[in-house]
Each structure stands twice: as structure tokens, then as C-alpha cells.
Scaffold this active site. Sequence first.
Site, mmCIF file in Angstrom:
data_model
loop_
_atom_site.group_PDB
_atom_site.id
_atom_site.type_symbol
_atom_site.label_atom_id
_atom_site.label_comp_id
_atom_site.label_asym_id
_atom_site.label_seq_id
_atom_site.Cartn_x
_atom_site.Cartn_y
_atom_site.Cartn_z
ATOM 1 N N PRO A 1 0.643 -1.209 0.016
ATOM 2 C CA PRO A 1 -0.226 -0.029 0.015
ATOM 3 C C PRO A 1 0.997 1.332 0.194
ATOM 4 O O PRO A 1 1.648 1.634 0.780
ATOM 5 C CB PRO A 1 -0.719 -0.141 1.274
ATOM 6 C CG PRO A 1 -0.495 -1.377 2.100
ATOM 7 C CD PRO A 1 0.761 -1.962 1.345
ATOM 8 N N GLU A 2 0.591 2.127 -0.983
ATOM 9 C CA GLU A 2 1.487 3.523 -1.071
ATOM 10 C C GLU A 2 0.583 4.456 -0.147
ATOM 11 O O GLU A 2 -0.717 4.224 0.180
ATOM 12 C CB GLU A 2 1.478 3.702 -2.346
ATOM 13 C CG GLU A 2 2.377 2.981 -3.535
ATOM 14 C CD GLU A 2 3.803 3.125 -2.757
ATOM 15 O OE1 GLU A 2 4.354 4.238 -2.154
ATOM 16 O OE2 GLU A 2 4.604 2.542 -3.115
ATOM 17 N N HIS A 32 -5.730 -15.480 7.820
ATOM 18 C CA HIS A 32 -4.694 -14.378 7.834
ATOM 19 C C HIS A 32 -5.263 -12.865 8.414
ATOM 20 O O HIS A 32 -4.954 -12.015 8.299
ATOM 21 C CB HIS A 32 -4.190 -14.064 6.254
ATOM 22 C CG HIS A 32 -3.458 -15.055 5.755
ATOM 23 N ND1 HIS A 32 -2.432 -15.565 6.204
ATOM 24 C CD2 HIS A 32 -3.843 -15.641 4.564
ATOM 25 C CE1 HIS A 32 -2.093 -16.725 5.418
ATOM 26 N NE2 HIS A 32 -2.963 -16.670 4.442
ATOM 27 N N ARG A 83 1.319 -11.780 4.870
ATOM 28 C CA ARG A 83 2.849 -11.486 5.018
ATOM 29 C C ARG A 83 3.287 -10.973 6.684
ATOM 30 O O ARG A 83 4.333 -11.169 6.910
ATOM 31 C CB ARG A 83 3.534 -10.772 3.969
ATOM 32 C CG ARG A 83 3.343 -11.617 2.814
ATOM 33 C CD ARG A 83 4.062 -10.710 1.453
ATOM 34 N NE ARG A 83 5.431 -10.748 1.784
ATOM 35 C CZ ARG A 83 6.223 -9.884 0.793
ATOM 36 N NH1 ARG A 83 5.564 -9.146 -0.039
ATOM 37 N NH2 ARG A 83 7.720 -10.123 1.089
ATOM 38 N N ARG A 126 23.408 19.247 -0.423
ATOM 39 C CA ARG A 126 23.230 17.855 -0.538
ATOM 40 C C ARG A 126 23.488 17.456 -1.978
ATOM 41 O O ARG A 126 22.769 17.896 -2.780
ATOM 42 C CB ARG A 126 21.551 17.370 -0.142
ATOM 43 C CG ARG A 126 21.160 17.741 1.053
ATOM 44 C CD ARG A 126 21.709 16.765 1.905
ATOM 45 N NE ARG A 126 21.119 15.521 1.766
ATOM 46 C CZ ARG A 126 19.931 14.814 2.183
ATOM 47 N NH1 ARG A 126 19.172 15.524 3.147
ATOM 48 N NH2 ARG A 126 19.806 13.561 1.974
#
Length: 292
Positions: free
Chosen positions: A24-25, A113, A132, A173
Amino acid sequence: MRGETCGTIPAPIWWCQRVESIMPEWPEVETTRRGLAPHLVGRRITALAVRQPRLRWPIPAILRRRLPGQRIDAVERRAKYLLVHTAAGSALLHLGMSGSLRVLPPRTPIGAHDHYDWRLDSGFVLRYTDPRRFGCLLWQPVGRTHALLTGLGPEPLSADFDGAYLKRRAHGRRVAVKNFLMDQGIVVGVGNIYAAEALFAAGIHPARAADAVSLARYERLADEVKRILAHAIERGGTTLRDFLSPDGAPGYFEQELFVYGRAGEPCRVCGTPIRTSVLGQRSTFHCAACQR
Ligand SMILES: [Zn+2]
């Protein structure tokens, strides 16, 4: 999203349909928050049932002592964490690689699950499923910030995130601007796909050193990050599965991607073949003509 009853198995009243092999983003977590909040806020938690406490970290026993009896005041999101606030403290949830949350009718059969349930005084159940088990359910005491949430950069859609902020943080940077943009300490929520797409939209080469990007170009970049993420949330808020591309940009039509996953294909703007390379161990995509 509302379910319908099919056969004898009650369907969830709310769920976020997702492809479980895809992490999931950020936009998907925000979509989850928006979908869950109306079913949780104002509800009292009557019980917490933990079937598998060993997620990425063990579910602390304090949740079973503190959560039952509490009323849910708000459901917030910080980076990819969900925070469920009560007067006794806050539950901190992460979906990991394969986690999902559903609001289900009581007595919905439990799957292999399905690791924990929150029973609510509405009669419904908030159920967490995660094949998972990289997700987590942790506790944040009142007035404290959990260690996982310290050191994070601003939210990308907040007023704190803009071109001037990026220019300031980029000072000195030499890291590639794409890696800089994906650093959660700089700004949260910009995953690999969104970084590639935002840099294309802003005309910035992904390997350019962060401190070599001008303020004007960072202003453009911040605007594109906001536009792209807001769009993904909007799409994710309709029917996520239908809009999920094979490359895993949740909420995106595949044909909306300008560079990501398009190696060798013509740039949608200038026709130059899209190039692929590896930056910071992540595949990246850019147009050598449109991005400098
Ligand atoms: Zn181009």
C-alpha cells in the site's frame, strides 16, 4: 465503498479492495483512512480480539487493557501510519506489505490471515488481514509521539511542504534529487512511482544533485508532487482495483503514467524513447529530452 450481501456470507460494509502483492502506498493509506473514519469515529470499542500477536512487532498487551471501553475520537494518518485516537491513548496501525482493514458484520467467518478484530458498539467489527504479517498494531500514550513517527518530514499536501522548504533542505546535499525526494525525513509519501512522475512533470532529471536544483524548479516540483498525490487519492477513493495499474501505482490509470514502467516507449510529450536506470537501488525512468 459499500458491499452487498452475496449468498450466505455477509459482505463488508466497507473495505478497500486491494491487490495484496502490492505494498500500500501513501495515497492508498489515505483512501483507507477516509473510508474507515465514518465507521469508527464516535464508536465505542467493546473488545479487542487478537488471534496472531506476532506481526512485524508483537501487539503490545497494553492495547487489550486500554482499548476496550474507549470511544474513538478521530482517525488520523501520518506518513503511512494510521492513528486511531481515544482518550486513553492512540492505536498506531501500519498495513505493511500486504495488510488490509475491513469493517464487517458480526459473525463474519474468520480467515487464516485475519489477525485481529476490534468489536464496535455499532455491532460491526474492524478486521485486519495480512498474509505476510509485516504490518503492525502499536500503542502511543497520550501526549507522546511514537518513535516510528519522529524524524519524519512534513506531509506532502500540507502548507509546510513547498519549493522554499525543498530548496532549504537541499542545501549542500549532493544526493540525486529523486533519492532526496523519496527520503521520508525530507517529505513523506513520495514513493518510487510518484517521484519518477513528479520529476518528469517538473522537467527535472532524476539524477541531478539535490543542491543543483533552483528554487523555481523546486516550486514546480512541490506543486507537481501535490497534484499527483491528490489525484491518486481521488482515484483511489472511487474503485481502487479498477484503477490499479500492473506497475502498482494505486489509483492511477496506466495510461496516465508518463515515464514509470515505460522504458523504450516514446515520451508522451516529445516522442523520445523513455530511459531506465537504477538510482538508490530503485529503478527509475526519465525522458532525456524533457528532463534536465
Ligand atoms: Zn520527452
